[in-house]
Motif scaffolding. Structure first.
Motif, PDB file in Angstrom:
ATOM      1  N   ALA A  58      31.123  58.243  15.168  1.00  0.00           N
ATOM      2  CA  ALA A  58      30.144  57.380  16.574  1.00  0.00           C
ATOM      3  C   ALA A  58      29.278  58.899  16.536  1.00  0.00           C
ATOM      4  CB  ALA A  58      31.126  57.739  17.328  1.00  0.00           C
ATOM      5  N   GLN A  59      29.062  59.748  15.988  1.00  0.00           N
ATOM      6  CA  GLN A  59      28.258  60.481  16.328  1.00  0.00           C
ATOM      7  C   GLN A  59      26.753  60.633  15.930  1.00  0.00           C
ATOM      8  OE1 GLN A  59      29.984  64.100  14.665  1.00  0.00           O
ATOM      9  NE2 GLN A  59      30.410  64.911  17.055  1.00  0.00           N
ATOM     10  N   ALA A  60      27.734  59.634  14.259  1.00  0.00           N
ATOM     11  CA  ALA A  60      26.019  59.171  13.267  1.00  0.00           C
ATOM     12  C   ALA A  60      25.906  58.265  14.493  1.00  0.00           C
ATOM     13  CB  ALA A  60      27.049  58.614  12.279  1.00  0.00           C
ATOM     14  N   ALA A  61      26.745  57.241  15.152  1.00  0.00           N
ATOM     15  CA  ALA A  61      25.854  55.895  15.193  1.00  0.00           C
ATOM     16  C   ALA A  61      24.675  56.878  16.479  1.00  0.00           C
ATOM     17  CB  ALA A  61      26.828  54.986  15.763  1.00  0.00           C
ATOM     18  N   ILE A  62      25.039  56.923  17.464  1.00  0.00           N
ATOM     19  CA  ILE A  62      24.390  57.701  17.814  1.00  0.00           C
ATOM     20  C   ILE A  62      22.692  58.989  17.485  1.00  0.00           C
ATOM     21  CG2 ILE A  62      24.292  60.021  19.650  1.00  0.00           C
ATOM     22  CD1 ILE A  62      26.709  59.440  20.745  1.00  0.00           C
ATOM     23  N   ARG A  63      23.195  59.304  16.388  1.00  0.00           N
ATOM     24  CA  ARG A  63      21.898  59.805  15.933  1.00  0.00           C
ATOM     25  C   ARG A  63      20.814  58.704  15.934  1.00  0.00           C
ATOM     26  NH1 ARG A  63      22.362  64.727  18.410  1.00  0.00           N
ATOM     27  NH2 ARG A  63      24.058  65.771  17.245  1.00  0.00           N
ATOM     28  N   ALA A  64      21.506  57.567  15.470  1.00  0.00           N
ATOM     29  CA  ALA A  64      20.531  56.246  14.972  1.00  0.00           C
ATOM     30  C   ALA A  64      19.931  55.277  15.968  1.00  0.00           C
ATOM     31  CB  ALA A  64      21.519  55.333  13.338  1.00  0.00           C
ATOM     32  N   GLU A  65      20.845  56.028  16.887  1.00  0.00           N
ATOM     33  CA  GLU A  65      20.395  55.941  18.390  1.00  0.00           C
ATOM     34  C   GLU A  65      21.017  54.235  18.468  1.00  0.00           C
ATOM     35  OE1 GLU A  65      15.981  54.522  18.504  1.00  0.00           O
ATOM     36  OE2 GLU A  65      15.794  57.480  18.912  1.00  0.00           O
ATOM     37  N   LEU A  66      22.222  53.843  18.209  1.00  0.00           N
ATOM     38  CA  LEU A  66      23.036  52.555  18.478  1.00  0.00           C
ATOM     39  C   LEU A  66      24.345  53.325  19.846  1.00  0.00           C
ATOM     40  CD1 LEU A  66      24.133  51.676  15.368  1.00  0.00           C
ATOM     41  CD2 LEU A  66      22.503  51.063  16.016  1.00  0.00           C
ATOM     42  N   LEU A  81      34.816  56.750  21.071  1.00  0.00           N
ATOM     43  CA  LEU A  81      34.583  57.461  22.754  1.00  0.00           C
ATOM     44  C   LEU A  81      34.016  58.699  23.120  1.00  0.00           C
ATOM     45  CD1 LEU A  81      36.238  54.291  24.546  1.00  0.00           C
ATOM     46  CD2 LEU A  81      33.676  55.029  23.987  1.00  0.00           C
ATOM     47  N   ALA A  82      35.508  59.473  23.116  1.00  0.00           N
ATOM     48  CA  ALA A  82      35.207  60.786  23.154  1.00  0.00           C
ATOM     49  C   ALA A  82      33.312  61.596  22.245  1.00  0.00           C
ATOM     50  CB  ALA A  82      36.534  61.478  23.031  1.00  0.00           C
ATOM     51  N   ALA A  83      33.720  61.383  22.183  1.00  0.00           N
ATOM     52  CA  ALA A  83      32.615  61.862  21.102  1.00  0.00           C
ATOM     53  C   ALA A  83      31.272  61.391  21.257  1.00  0.00           C
ATOM     54  CB  ALA A  83      32.407  60.703  19.039  1.00  0.00           C
ATOM     55  N   ALA A  84      31.062  60.148  21.449  1.00  0.00           N
ATOM     56  CA  ALA A  84      29.687  59.543  22.310  1.00  0.00           C
ATOM     57  C   ALA A  84      29.884  60.357  23.609  1.00  0.00           C
ATOM     58  CB  ALA A  84      29.963  58.637  22.724  1.00  0.00           C
ATOM     59  N   ALA A  85      31.290  60.532  24.315  1.00  0.00           N
ATOM     60  CA  ALA A  85      31.079  61.445  25.580  1.00  0.00           C
ATOM     61  C   ALA A  85      30.195  62.961  26.047  1.00  0.00           C
ATOM     62  CB  ALA A  85      31.912  61.223  26.539  1.00  0.00           C
ATOM     63  N   LYS A  86      31.053  63.817  24.175  1.00  0.00           N
ATOM     64  CA  LYS A  86      30.376  65.165  23.837  1.00  0.00           C
ATOM     65  C   LYS A  86      29.179  65.189  24.212  1.00  0.00           C
ATOM     66  CE  LYS A  86      31.878  68.963  21.246  1.00  0.00           C
ATOM     67  NZ  LYS A  86      33.341  69.738  20.049  1.00  0.00           N
ATOM     68  N   LEU A  87      29.198  64.051  23.463  1.00  0.00           N
ATOM     69  CA  LEU A  87      26.592  64.136  22.968  1.00  0.00           C
ATOM     70  C   LEU A  87      26.081  63.463  24.082  1.00  0.00           C
ATOM     71  CD1 LEU A  87      26.875  62.755  19.495  1.00  0.00           C
ATOM     72  CD2 LEU A  87      26.647  65.404  20.228  1.00  0.00           C
ATOM     73  N   ARG A  88      27.368  63.301  25.512  1.00  0.00           N
ATOM     74  CA  ARG A  88      26.482  63.210  26.274  1.00  0.00           C
ATOM     75  C   ARG A  88      25.838  62.118  26.168  1.00  0.00           C
ATOM     76  NH1 ARG A  88      25.228  68.467  30.107  1.00  0.00           N
ATOM     77  NH2 ARG A  88      26.109  66.178  31.871  1.00  0.00           N
ATOM     78  N   ARG A  89      26.088  61.284  26.076  1.00  0.00           N
ATOM     79  CA  ARG A  89      25.355  59.810  25.423  1.00  0.00           C
ATOM     80  C   ARG A  89      26.272  58.321  26.336  1.00  0.00           C
ATOM     81  NH1 ARG A  89      21.057  59.558  21.843  1.00  0.00           N
ATOM     82  NH2 ARG A  89      20.724  57.637  22.469  1.00  0.00           N
ATOM     83  N   PRO A  90      25.527  57.860  26.695  1.00  0.00           N
ATOM     84  CA  PRO A  90      26.466  56.579  27.159  1.00  0.00           C
ATOM     85  C   PRO A  90      26.996  55.763  26.265  1.00  0.00           C
ATOM     86  CG  PRO A  90      23.994  56.789  28.000  1.00  0.00           C
ATOM     87  CD  PRO A  90      24.080  57.386  26.838  1.00  0.00           C
ATOM     88  N   HIS A 112      36.556  58.153  33.485  1.00  0.00           N
ATOM     89  CA  HIS A 112      35.861  59.275  33.530  1.00  0.00           C
ATOM     90  C   HIS A 112      34.193  59.963  33.448  1.00  0.00           C
ATOM     91  CE1 HIS A 112      37.707  58.356  38.017  1.00  0.00           C
ATOM     92  NE2 HIS A 112      38.932  59.100  37.332  1.00  0.00           N
ATOM     93  N   ARG A 113      34.950  60.322  32.320  1.00  0.00           N
ATOM     94  CA  ARG A 113      33.636  60.690  30.705  1.00  0.00           C
ATOM     95  C   ARG A 113      33.025  60.376  31.043  1.00  0.00           C
ATOM     96  NH1 ARG A 113      33.371  65.528  28.305  1.00  0.00           N
ATOM     97  NH2 ARG A 113      31.651  64.915  27.728  1.00  0.00           N
ATOM     98  N   LEU A 114      32.893  59.339  30.598  1.00  0.00           N
ATOM     99  CA  LEU A 114      32.064  57.791  29.804  1.00  0.00           C
ATOM    100  C   LEU A 114      31.629  57.744  31.420  1.00  0.00           C
ATOM    101  CD1 LEU A 114      34.380  55.528  28.439  1.00  0.00           C
ATOM    102  CD2 LEU A 114      32.530  57.244  27.153  1.00  0.00           C
ATOM    103  N   LEU A 115      31.566  57.801  32.662  1.00  0.00           N
ATOM    104  CA  LEU A 115      31.146  57.568  33.369  1.00  0.00           C
ATOM    105  C   LEU A 115      29.491  58.703  34.301  1.00  0.00           C
ATOM    106  CD1 LEU A 115      33.796  55.813  36.180  1.00  0.00           C
ATOM    107  CD2 LEU A 115      32.370  54.689  34.799  1.00  0.00           C
ATOM    108  N   GLU A 116      30.559  59.778  33.982  1.00  0.00           N
ATOM    109  CA  GLU A 116      29.866  61.043  33.965  1.00  0.00           C
ATOM    110  C   GLU A 116      28.375  61.014  33.027  1.00  0.00           C
ATOM    111  OE1 GLU A 116      32.537  64.479  34.006  1.00  0.00           O
ATOM    112  OE2 GLU A 116      33.520  63.382  35.944  1.00  0.00           O
ATOM    113  N   GLU A 117      28.681  60.438  32.115  1.00  0.00           N
ATOM    114  CA  GLU A 117      27.596  60.406  31.384  1.00  0.00           C
ATOM    115  C   GLU A 117      26.855  59.183  31.312  1.00  0.00           C
ATOM    116  OE1 GLU A 117      27.018  62.656  29.923  1.00  0.00           O
ATOM    117  OE2 GLU A 117      28.944  63.914  30.333  1.00  0.00           O
ATOM    118  N   GLY A 118      26.687  58.348  31.965  1.00  0.00           N
ATOM    119  CA  GLY A 118      25.964  57.014  32.247  1.00  0.00           C
ATOM    120  C   GLY A 118      27.013  55.729  31.725  1.00  0.00           C
ATOM    121  N   GLY A 119      27.563  55.984  30.937  1.00  0.00           N
ATOM    122  CA  GLY A 119      28.206  55.177  30.660  1.00  0.00           C
ATOM    123  C   GLY A 119      29.084  53.408  31.572  1.00  0.00           C
ATOM    124  N   CYS A 120      29.707  52.889  30.638  1.00  0.00           N
ATOM    125  CA  CYS A 120      30.719  51.845  31.226  1.00  0.00           C
ATOM    126  C   CYS A 120      31.922  51.813  30.990  1.00  0.00           C
ATOM    127  CB  CYS A 120      28.801  50.936  31.482  1.00  0.00           C
ATOM    128  SG  CYS A 120      29.538  49.332  32.334  1.00  0.00           S
TER     129      CYS A 120
END
Length: 244
Positions: A58-66, A81-90, A112-120
């Motif tokens: 998940a961290q690597a995907a986010i670094r690749a802008e996915l 999903l927790a990894a995405a939330a920790k990086l504060r990315r939707p 709730h963490r996902l929603l706080e970070e702009g997720g859906c």
């Protein structure tokens, strides 16, 4: 609600078999504007190794802008999903029940963490719908349908994630699976990926280079940060061989 005819309806989802007529959304609708996405899926009973790989993937995907897409189940979904939330990315979580409640209840904090970070949070089922086994299976087609590629981290041979893999194959989504190192090769959760790889239905992911190659297929544009940057500090060699 976002209907099939709305501009915000995910374009890739329009072209799958039996696309949802309506998506019920909770959170930021901007999350639906993602350009490229990776579904990270797997068993509710993962190995320690699988959990760590899901987090790093998940961290690597986010670094690749996915954008990371997953379910909200305990196990691999939670790690990703927790990894995405920790990086504060939707990130986007697909639920099988109505969005008036969170299932499973143990992951209410994560929702709730996902929603706080702009997720859906998304579901094709209206409020008041209880999660059922058949709905859990059906939601898997949405996870894969919204994504450009799928990484199945772990599953036993008859796990629900194997059905997710089938949806990916039917939808023409590139499917990759974790190729477990010898230490974890006999774990029950390694058997599903092993079969899919053996049958030639999935791309094996055994190290950072494999993961990077797979993600490069979907990268929308050159990322500012190297994919490998987040994977350069393994916590423990016994925990993950994805970071040798």
């Amino acid at each position: 609600m976002v209907t099939y005819f709305d501009e915000l309806y995910p374009e890739k989802l329009r072209h799958i078999s039996r696309p949802p007529h309506v998506l019920y959304c909770r959170g930021s609708l901007d999350a639906l504007r993602h350009e490229k996405a990776l579904a990270i899926v797997g068993t509710r009973s993962p190995s320690q190794y699988g959990q760590e790989v899901a987090r790093r993937a998940a961290q690597a995907a986010i670094r690749a802008e996915l954008t990371v897409v997953s379910g909200l189940a305990i196990g691999i979904d939670t790690s990703a999903l927790a990894a995405a939330a920790k990086l504060r990315r939707p990130a986007i979580a697909i639920l099988a029940n109505g969005l008036d409640r969170i299932y499973p209840a143990e992951n209410e904090w994560l929702a709730h963490r996902l929603l706080e970070e702009g997720g859906c949070l998304l579901s094709e089922n209206p409020p008041g719908t209880e999660a059922r086994p058949d709905l859990l299976v059906e939601r898997n087609r949405i996870q894969t349908g919204m994504s450009d590629g799928v990484f199945l981290v772990e599953s036993n041979l008859r796990g629900g994630s194997m059905r997710t893999a089938r949806f990916a194959i039917l939808q023409g989504r590139p499917l990759s699976c974790l190729a477990h190192p010898q230490k974890w090769a006999d774990h029950k959760a390694a058997q599903g990926p092993r079969k899919l790889i053996k049958d030639g239905k999935a791309i094996p992911i055994s190290d950072r280079a494999d993961l990077q190659d797979f993600l490069e297929r979907f990268r929308p544009r050159p990322a500012e940060l190297s994919i490998a940057a987040d994977l350069s500090h393994p916590p423990d060699q016994a925990t993950t061989d994805l970071c040798p």
